[in-house]
Design an enzyme around this catalytic site. Structure first.
Site, PDB file in Angstrom:
ATOM      1  N   ARG A  56     -27.299  -2.404   3.220  1.00  0.00           N
ATOM      2  CA  ARG A  56     -26.590  -3.633   3.575  1.00  0.00           C
ATOM      3  C   ARG A  56     -25.895  -4.238   2.351  1.00  0.00           C
ATOM      4  O   ARG A  56     -26.292  -3.983   1.214  1.00  0.00           O
ATOM      5  CB  ARG A  56     -27.657  -4.603   4.069  1.00  0.00           C
ATOM      6  CG  ARG A  56     -27.149  -5.744   4.802  1.00  0.00           C
ATOM      7  CD  ARG A  56     -28.051  -6.143   5.921  1.00  0.00           C
ATOM      8  NE  ARG A  56     -29.294  -6.803   5.503  1.00  0.00           N
ATOM      9  CZ  ARG A  56     -30.128  -7.308   6.407  1.00  0.00           C
ATOM     10  NH1 ARG A  56     -29.846  -7.232   7.679  1.00  0.00           N
ATOM     11  NH2 ARG A  56     -31.243  -7.876   6.039  1.00  0.00           N
ATOM     12  N   GLU A 112     -34.250 -13.215  16.205  1.00  0.00           N
ATOM     13  CA  GLU A 112     -35.709 -13.244  16.170  1.00  0.00           C
ATOM     14  C   GLU A 112     -36.288 -14.534  16.720  1.00  0.00           C
ATOM     15  O   GLU A 112     -35.633 -15.579  16.720  1.00  0.00           O
ATOM     16  CB  GLU A 112     -36.231 -12.965  14.758  1.00  0.00           C
ATOM     17  CG  GLU A 112     -35.827 -13.985  13.728  1.00  0.00           C
ATOM     18  CD  GLU A 112     -36.154 -13.505  12.313  1.00  0.00           C
ATOM     19  OE1 GLU A 112     -35.546 -12.505  11.879  1.00  0.00           O
ATOM     20  OE2 GLU A 112     -36.978 -14.131  11.653  1.00  0.00           O
TER      21      GLU A 112
HETATM   22  P1  TTP Z   1     -31.610  -8.918  10.303  1.00  0.00           P
HETATM   23  O1  TTP Z   1     -32.671  -9.117  11.332  1.00  0.00           O
HETATM   24  O2  TTP Z   1     -31.906  -9.391   8.932  1.00  0.00           O
HETATM   25  O3  TTP Z   1     -31.273  -7.369  10.155  1.00  0.00           O
HETATM   26  P2  TTP Z   1     -31.010  -6.289  11.255  1.00  0.00           P
HETATM   27  O4  TTP Z   1     -31.410  -6.754  12.599  1.00  0.00           O
HETATM   28  O5  TTP Z   1     -29.618  -5.779  11.129  1.00  0.00           O
HETATM   29  O6  TTP Z   1     -31.929  -5.106  10.764  1.00  0.00           O
HETATM   30  P3  TTP Z   1     -33.500  -4.966  10.891  1.00  0.00           P
HETATM   31  O7  TTP Z   1     -33.701  -3.783  11.769  1.00  0.00           O
HETATM   32  O8  TTP Z   1     -33.967  -4.713   9.506  1.00  0.00           O
HETATM   33  O9  TTP Z   1     -34.070  -6.215  11.457  1.00  0.00           O
HETATM   34  O10 TTP Z   1     -30.286  -9.586  10.774  1.00  0.00           O
HETATM   35  C1  TTP Z   1     -29.915  -9.642  12.132  1.00  0.00           C
HETATM   36  C2  TTP Z   1     -28.411  -9.544  12.227  1.00  0.00           C
HETATM   37  O11 TTP Z   1     -27.827 -10.643  11.575  1.00  0.00           O
HETATM   38  C3  TTP Z   1     -27.870  -8.324  11.566  1.00  0.00           C
HETATM   39  O12 TTP Z   1     -27.787  -7.231  12.469  1.00  0.00           O
HETATM   40  C4  TTP Z   1     -26.538  -8.750  11.070  1.00  0.00           C
HETATM   41  C5  TTP Z   1     -26.615 -10.249  10.938  1.00  0.00           C
HETATM   42  N1  TTP Z   1     -26.643 -10.692   9.530  1.00  0.00           N
HETATM   43  C6  TTP Z   1     -25.545 -11.399   9.017  1.00  0.00           C
HETATM   44  O13 TTP Z   1     -24.569 -11.613   9.713  1.00  0.00           O
HETATM   45  N2  TTP Z   1     -25.565 -11.843   7.745  1.00  0.00           N
HETATM   46  C7  TTP Z   1     -26.611 -11.594   6.948  1.00  0.00           C
HETATM   47  O14 TTP Z   1     -26.580 -12.009   5.784  1.00  0.00           O
HETATM   48  C8  TTP Z   1     -27.729 -10.860   7.480  1.00  0.00           C
HETATM   49  C9  TTP Z   1     -28.894 -10.540   6.622  1.00  0.00           C
HETATM   50  C10 TTP Z   1     -27.702 -10.439   8.759  1.00  0.00           C
HETATM   51 CA    CA Z   2     -33.887 -11.031  11.878  1.00  0.00          CA
END
Ligand code: TTP
Ligand code: CA
Ligand code: CA
Length: 644
Positions: A56, A112
């Site tokens: 990322r 979440e």
């Molecule tokens: P996350 O839950 O941090 O990551 P994820 O769901 O992509 O991966 P994981 O399987 O590890 O949980 O973030 C959720 C979504 O939020 C992610 O898909 C993209 C978005 N996002 C942003 O737009 N900006 C950010 O800085 C982050 C960390 C995530």
């Molecule tokens: Ca998350």
């Protein structure tokens, strides 16, 4: 509420969420390595791409270099900004599934949610005589901390669960551990149903509190769940870096590492509660003391809608804003965005924001300096909000501006306030002329919210991280009262049109009758607002005597408004603290009170600019000194004329 020691909490987090949303929309992407980018910055990486070394927050190009077969999808762009509405809606689908089973859900970010499943567990544990064998067979995606090594195969995972369940359910077993096992069954079911209904895979953490549930969730991903029993905590904390704990990812965590010399959570155990309280403050000290022991009393607060709605934009240093025209374009764009979403939120959730937070970052001496200001928000009028934001931010235009954010928050109930949006809504949208050239890094304005600090991330979390409570007892009822015009303007022959403009419509109507000059009435139409302000500026200072008498009348009017809106009673149940003057205001008078501040500030601004124009000799439009044409010297007001 259950005693915090006896709660069972789960955190459900969607796997590579944006990627899953895109794959559901484009099934041909299934099983291919995929990233979702925004302005060429990788925000989400699917597990196929992760396995090939893609991470990322690198650029899309760099990701493609690492993995040439990578599929790259960009977040839709709207008015020069990433439009995350489809991901937000997809997150809401998941919440809808969970809502059928659990009433204590706290949506913690776009993908979440925390669930307090204590009562579900208690019902289920008593419902049948559970056999260990049956439980073990159903915990088929579950890991147990202390019983299943980190990167083990299916057989070791299963053996670990087997051993833990048998120990928990034998005669000497611990009742809390048994509850966790039953919670594991419930969460396995939730996750299966989420997949069945939404086609999204997710992971989960299950423990006694939010901190441990969140921590556990990240231990085994994707499509897995992790139980963290009390017995697993000491061992886990003996090697767990401080910043892996929710709320210790930011400033406090940094201080724990740097000034207390703690590297892992167990290092904190050597400090007494008093030591920690002395070093930090009382609250933070005891929080740290407890967390080091796996204790966290924070409840899962039922809330399903966001606590603040904002729009933000980051710029690289190269693209930083350095002139007022560009600033105005961006402020307009962000304001339109926020107002549109606030209006939609008003329709959907029957509430309205009462605070406006304007934040920005300037680049100075190699550092980004954050500034933030909160104002009362009287309505969703983009013109007015943009004007306020612009006049605040433009004061720093001598330094490059690298981040902007405008957010409405502190929502209050608006069930019976149907006129609110209609009254304040703009009739005309601004042009959409922002170029799509920015690089969104992850500006998240300084916020007292713990969640923000711990996530420490971008635009999405800015609005989703802390969500509005749906607890009905906290809902305030807002009824607009019928204020008498004379209570605001004791002298009805001397009504100040600037103040009138900010009154509720029914009072404006009445005030019109008292205003002698038709021309003054036009100040109330947004189209003519600026022209009239300028006219009144040009007219008022003709004689310094009339100017000062008009301003003293205005002050008198304003002080009458103030007296009227500030309640003397000590009953605080239906009162809101005004962020501008810190006074407790009757909820039903809050709107009008905000208007008073806006009127007051506007008047002050106008008076200030008049007196500076008078003293610098720049005021006289007809025959005096011509205003300089230098871009940066343009007056702030001039940016709000619609035909600009
Ligand atoms: P996350 O839950 O941090 O990551 P994820 O769901 O992509 O991966 P994981 O399987 O590890 O949980 O973030 C959720 C979504 O939020 C992610 O898909 C993209 C978005 N996002 C942003 O737009 N900006 C950010 O800085 C982050 C960390 C995530
Ligand atoms: Ca998350
Ligand atoms: Ca996630």
């Amino acid at each position: 509420m259950v005693d915090s020691e006896e709660r069972i909490i789960a955190l459900i987090d969607m796997d590579c969420f944006f990627c899953q949303v895109e794959t559901r929309e484009h099934p041909e992407l299934k099983a291919k390595p995929l990233v979702v980018t925004q302005f060429n910055l990788v925000l989400a990486v699917n597990y196929e791409a992760k396995a090939l070394g893609v991470t990322r927050f690198i650029s899309g190009n760099k990701a493609k270099e690492k993995c040439p077969e990578l599929e790259v999808i960009s977040v839709p762009i709207l008015r020069g900004k990433g439009d995350v509405s489809k991901y937000r809606a997809a997150g809401q689908e998941v919440i809808e599934v969970l809502r059928h089973h659990c009433s204590i859900i706290e949506r913690a970010s776009v993908d979440e949610a925390y669930l307090d499943i204590t009562s579900l567990v208690e019902e289920k544990i008593d419902s049948v005589a559970w056999s260990s064998k049956e439980i073990i067979s159903k915990l088929n995606h579950t890991f147990v901390v202390g019983y299943s090594a980190d990167d083990n195969d299916e057989e070791t995972r299963n053996n670990g669960v087997d051993r833990w369940v048998r120990e928990s359910f034998d005669d000497l077993g611990d009742v809390q551990a048994r509850k966790l096992a039953i919670a594991g069954l419930i969460v396995e079911q939730f996750r299966a149903e989420i997949y069945e209904k939404c086609k999204f895979r997710c992971s989960a953490g299950i423990s006694y509190n939010k901190v441990l549930a969140k921590l556990a969730c990240g231990l085994h991903k994707p499509n897995k769940q992790t139980i963290l029993p009390a017995t697993g905590v000491p061992d886990l904390f003996s090697s767990l870096p401080i910043n892996r704990i929710r709320s210790l990812g930011g400033k406090i965590g940094k201080e724990v590492v740097e000034s207390l010399g703690c590297n892992v959570m167990a290092d904190l155990l050597k400090f007494s509660q008093q030591d920690l309280q002395k070093h930090f403050d009382e609250k933070t000290g005891s929080k740290l003391y407890n967390i080091a022991r796996g204790i966290d009393h924070e409840q899962v607060t039922p809330r399903l809608i966001c606590k603040s709605i904002g729009a933000s934009k980051n710029f690289s240093i190269k693209q930083a804003i350095t002139d007022l025209d560009t600033l105005k374009q961006w402020v307009d764009s962000l304001t339109d965005d926020v107002c549109g979403r606030l209006e939609q939120d008003y329709e959907e959730n029957h509430r309205r924001a009462s605070n406006l937070t304007i934040s920005y970052q300037c680049h100075q001496a190699g550092k980004n300096i954050s500034q933030s200001r909160t104002l009362p928000l009287a309505g969703y009028n983009p013109e007015r909000i943009a004007s306020q934001a612009f006049s605040i931010i433009s004061k720093s235009i001598d330094k490059p501006i690298v981040a902007l954010s405008i957010a409405g928050g502190k929502f209050i109930d608006a069930q019976n306030d149907g006129s609110f949006v209609n009254y304040f809504k703009t009739v005309q949208k601004r042009s959409e002329k922002i170029s799509n050239s920015g690089t969104d890094e992850n500006f998240c304005p300084d916020s007292p919210s713990e969640d923000r600090e711990l996530e420490g991330i971008g635009n999405i979390y800015f609005e989703e991280n802390d969500c509005e409570k749906t607890d009905d007892s906290k809902v305030l009822i807002n009824n607009r009262v019928n204020v008498k015009l004379r209570e605001i303007f004791p002298d009805l022959d001397n009504i100040d049109p600037v103040v009138v403009e900010l009154l509720p419509p029914e009072l404006q109507e009445e005030a019109r009758v008292h205003l002698n000059f038709r021309s003054k009435l036009s100040i109330m139409s947004p189209e003519n607002k600026i022209k009239n302000e300028e006219k009144s500026k040009a007219v008022k200072p003709k004689s310094s005597k009339s100017s000062s008498s008009s301003s003293s009348k205005c002050e008198k009017n304003q002080s009458n408004i103030k007296k009227f809106f500030v309640k003397n009673s000590s009953d605080s149940s239906s009162m809101i603290r005004c962020c501008e003057c810190n006074q407790m205001i009757l909820n039903e008078k809050y709107l009008e009170h905000c208007d008073y501040h806006v009127a007051h500030n506007l008047q002050k601004d106008i008076n200030q600019s008049l007196s500076s124009e008078v003293s610098s000799g720049k005021r006289n439009r007809d025959g005096g000194n011509t205003p300089k044409t230098n871009k940066k010297k343009k007056s702030i007001e001039s940016y709000f004329s619609r035909d600009k």
